[in-house]
Scaffold this active site. Structure first.
Site, PDB file in Angstrom:
ATOM      1  N   HIS A   1       1.709   4.600  -3.000  1.00 31.47           N
ATOM      2  CA  HIS A   1       1.933   6.059  -2.725  1.00 31.47           C
ATOM      3  C   HIS A   1       3.054   6.309  -3.281  1.00 31.47           C
ATOM      4  O   HIS A   1       3.160   7.540  -3.864  1.00 31.47           O
ATOM      5  CB  HIS A   1       1.703   6.203  -1.112  1.00 31.47           C
ATOM      6  CG  HIS A   1       0.437   6.349  -0.885  1.00 31.47           C
ATOM      7  ND1 HIS A   1      -0.642   7.212  -1.509  1.00 31.47           N
ATOM      8  CD2 HIS A   1      -0.160   5.767   0.473  1.00 31.47           C
ATOM      9  CE1 HIS A   1      -1.728   6.851  -0.512  1.00 31.47           C
ATOM     10  NE2 HIS A   1      -1.446   6.176   0.612  1.00 31.47           N
TER      11      HIS A   1
ATOM     12  N   HIS B   1       0.642  -1.257  -0.019  1.00 32.46           N
ATOM     13  CA  HIS B   1      -0.201   0.063  -0.061  1.00 32.46           C
ATOM     14  C   HIS B   1       0.821   1.336   0.000  1.00 32.46           C
ATOM     15  O   HIS B   1       0.846   2.294  -0.861  1.00 32.46           O
ATOM     16  CB  HIS B   1      -1.041  -0.020   1.108  1.00 32.46           C
ATOM     17  CG  HIS B   1      -1.937   0.998   1.362  1.00 32.46           C
ATOM     18  ND1 HIS B   1      -3.077   1.258   0.896  1.00 32.46           N
ATOM     19  CD2 HIS B   1      -1.357   2.264   1.586  1.00 32.46           C
ATOM     20  CE1 HIS B   1      -3.808   2.339   1.121  1.00 32.46           C
ATOM     21  NE2 HIS B   1      -2.604   3.344   1.891  1.00 32.46           N
ATOM     22  N   GLU B   2       1.750   1.378   1.002  1.00 35.78           N
ATOM     23  CA  GLU B   2       2.656   2.565   0.946  1.00 35.78           C
ATOM     24  C   GLU B   2       3.495   2.596  -0.147  1.00 35.78           C
ATOM     25  O   GLU B   2       3.807   3.877  -0.608  1.00 35.78           O
ATOM     26  CB  GLU B   2       3.319   2.381   2.325  1.00 35.78           C
ATOM     27  CG  GLU B   2       2.503   2.397   3.640  1.00 35.78           C
ATOM     28  CD  GLU B   2       1.577   3.782   3.678  1.00 35.78           C
ATOM     29  OE1 GLU B   2       1.830   4.680   3.155  1.00 35.78           O
ATOM     30  OE2 GLU B   2       0.455   3.564   4.173  1.00 35.78           O
TER      31      GLU B   2
END
Length: 672
Positions: free
Chosen positions: A465, A461-462
């Protein structure tokens, strides 16, 4: 000696010289940089020349570079390695930064120059990106109160400064509660805990200087403790401490801060012509209105609650068969849910962890980025902010793209959760400025570090980003990378999670940390089939938090925030054995700053798109379809905020999605 924050950085890639910085350097560097920025502001606002895009918008975009240079490393250090000096500096800087923001965005002379450019925009020969930047700059001035005068002007300035102060205090109170609480346990209290939890508890005790074992409020330790500990009394004690963060009375209690924050936000919104803060906040988001947000959340809430209630009945029956009478409680859910998962899917999460070594999962994220976007990652041996942090140079076809930094382990003084930020954002106004991007997580440290499947999903997820930042390709920093609508920013991150579920990725990278053998096919199959297990619980605790956030900001300010929280949850029929993911006193997304206020729903709004977007890959040539990857980079990852979010998504997919793909992805599409 020269203050390193005020010197030219001769470091590799002009990264901050962390090994040369002292806490005492930050305040003088900040004051000097603020003075420079004020002089720049004065020069732009009082320029005798008629306003042009170059002498106004471009000049604004380059203003305050010294402040960015000082504050980017400071706020990283303050969030990952807090100490009393840094916390004091945060309290000192926050009102000054709020006041500076008002000086800029409420400057009447400056606004008039921007307004003149907006009026003449069709005659200026602007590029599409310049037109977008001018539109956003003008909108920012209007939303900041540039048109206000007299008492209203003064009051809005006061509100912003006060919100900055109490937002910082909310964060520091929460960190103090997380740092100070721990539960010592002995050998006899380890019943049911797998080796990886015992090892983490031992490591946590060593960090605290305590003999034996301790459970802390780090999510990477307390969640597996709640999953596996057969000691119901200890589960209750740990769970109640975890959910009581920010509500323990005394100096670190956040309830009064939350109430004052709601009062000030509503007053701010009304000064700017909006009935509620939710109205004010959402007008610039994809959702546009509180009604649209509530409609989405309730479409998901009803099937999620129905599934959760079915699951709760089964878990309570298991508990009764264990000889425990009474109702299923929140500290029981994870324990019995883990037992049920083991029975339903013949899957023990402890059996997965040996195959989910942190280094392998980092390599998996890198490998997917290489296959999708041609990125390569080379380790860098450079001084960073902490010995645990590591860095890579990111290249494509030999060309430098970015520096990526990973700081993965939980430690005392580190803010909880996981996040991505840029120490330097991509832009082209002053040359080809490439970004410095960091992912921060809170995984349990071990030798080797082994992740849960949820941890691995967080890592992906990170990194999603991070890709949004690293692949950005715009001229202006204000629309670079993740500078997009709040309910669009989670699309790249949540979309990237899907590649962790691709069997060929796990077959290659999920390898036993001792033997190097690939995860057995049957275990891999069980793990993937269990991916939607317990989504009733996960969806309910999330949507409940989003609805509380929305209702707090879309109605009258309550007299008592906790009573109002209870009232909202009762109104939607919150199941007894589940609590909202973030209770008000530790809801940092909403009360530590304005970022997710009235916008915690954003994860769900983005998930509607990410489920649909990954379907686009599956409908094409599969997870690594080259044409879809190129479209994803072109229309979303590289474009930043250069267009409205719905335009970007439609350019990628051809249409906006409905909620059906989300419900299907969470396994909630067939709930009666």
């Amino acid at each position: 000696m020269t203050n390193p924050l005020l010197a030219d950085w001769k470091t590799p890639f002009q990264l901050p010289p962390f090994d040369a910085m002292q806490d005492s350097d930050f305040a003088p560097a900040f004051e000097e940089a603020l003075g420079e920025a004020r002089a720049q502001l004065q020069a732009i606002a009082t320029n005798a020349e008629p306003p042009t895009f170059a002498n106004t918008i471009d000049a604004l975009a380059q203003m305050g570079e010294g402040m960015e240079k000082t504050l980017a490393p400071f706020y990283l250090l303050a969030s990952v390695e807090a100490n009393p000096e840094r916390e004091a500096l945060m309290r000192e800087f926050s009102p000054k930064l709020a006041a500076w923001g008002s000086e800029v965005m409420m400057n009447r002379d400056l606004f008039e120059r921007v307004e003149a450019l907006w009026t003449a925009r069709d005659t200026l020969g602007l590029s599409e990106e310049q037109h977008r930047v001018l539109y956003l700059q003008r909108r920012s001035f209007l939303r900041a109160g540039a048109q206000l005068t007299g008492a209203d002007y003064d009051r809005l300035k006061e509100i912003k400064e006060r919100l900055a102060v109490i937002g910082t205090q909310f964060t520091q109170n929460l960190l103090a509660d997380e740092r100070d609480w721990f539960m010592e346990i002995g050998e006899s209290d380890l019943e049911g805990l797998p080796d990886f939890v015992v090892a983490s508890a031992k490591a946590a005790a060593e960090e605290k200087g305590v003999e034996g074992y301790v459970i802390t409020l780090s999510r990477s330790l307390i969640v597996p403790f709640l999953q596996y500990s057969s000691r119901r009394d200890l589960r209750e004690k740990a769970y109640e401490a975890w959910t009581a963060r920010g509500a323990n009375g005394g100096e670190t209690d956040n309830r009064a801060i939350a109430l004052e924050t709601l009062q000030l936000r509503r007053e701010r919104a009304q000064l700017l012509g909006h009935q509620t803060f939710a109205d004010f906040k959402l007008v610039t988001e994809m959702a546009k209105t509180p009604a649209n947000v509530r409609d989405l959340l309730m479409q998901v809430w009803e099937p999620a609650k129905a599934q959760a209630e079915l699951d709760a009945a089964k878990l309570e029956d298991m508990m009764h068969k264990d000889g425990v009478n009474g109702r299923l409680e929140p500290w029981d859910w994870r324990y019995y849910s883990e037992k049920r998962r083991a029975a339903l899917h013949d899957l023990d999460e402890a059996a997965l962890k040996p195959y989910l070594r942190l280094d392998n999962m980092i390599e998996a994220a890198f490998d997917c980025a290489h296959r999708l976007f041609g990125l390569d990652f080379k380790p860098l041996d450079i001084a960073l902010h902490h010995p645990d942090a590591r860095a890579w140079e990111v290249t494509r076809a030999g060309q430098h793209i970015a520096v990526f930094i990973g700081d993965y382990f939980a430690r005392s003084g580190k803010r909880s959760g996981a996040w991505c930020s840029a120490l330097r954002a991509q832009q082209k106004l002053k040359g080809d400025i490439r970004p410095h991007v960091i992912n921060v997580c809170n995984f349990a440290k071990g030798d080797p570090a082994l992740l849960s499947y949820d941890d691995a999903r967080t890592l992906f997820h990170e990194f999603g980003h991070a890709l949004h930042q690293m692949l950005s390709n715009v001229t202006y920093e204000m629309i670079s990378g993740t500078s997009v609508a709040r309910d669009f920013v989670e699309l790249p991150s949540q979309l990237y999670e899907h590649w962790l579920e691709v069997p060929e990725v796990l077959q290659k990278h999920a390898r036993h940390h001792e033997t190097g053998e690939a995860m057995p096919a049957d275990l891999l199959d069980k793990m993937l089939k269990a991916a939607t297990y317990d989504q009733g619980f996960a969806t309910v605790e999330y949507v409940a938090s989003a609805l509380v956030d929305l209702e707090f900001h879309n109605g009258p300010v309550p007299d008592d925030v906790m009573a109002r929280q209870t009232e909202i949850l009762e109104g939607i029929g919150m199941p007894h054995a589940i609590r909202m993911r973030h209770a008000t006193p530790h809801f940092a997304h909403v009360f530590a700053g304005d970022g997710y206020s009235s916008a915690y729903y954003s994860y769900m709004w983005s998930e509607v798109m990410d489920a649909d977007a990954f379907e686009a890959f599956e409908e094409a040539g599969g997870a690594f379809d080259a044409q879809m990857a190129e479209k994803l980079e072109t229309h979303i990852l590289s474009s930043g905020g250069s267009q409205e979010a719905d335009q970007l998504y439609t350019a990628f997919r051809g249409k906006m999605p409905g909620v059906e793909a989300l419900l299907k992805g969470r396994g909630l599409d067939k709930v009666a």
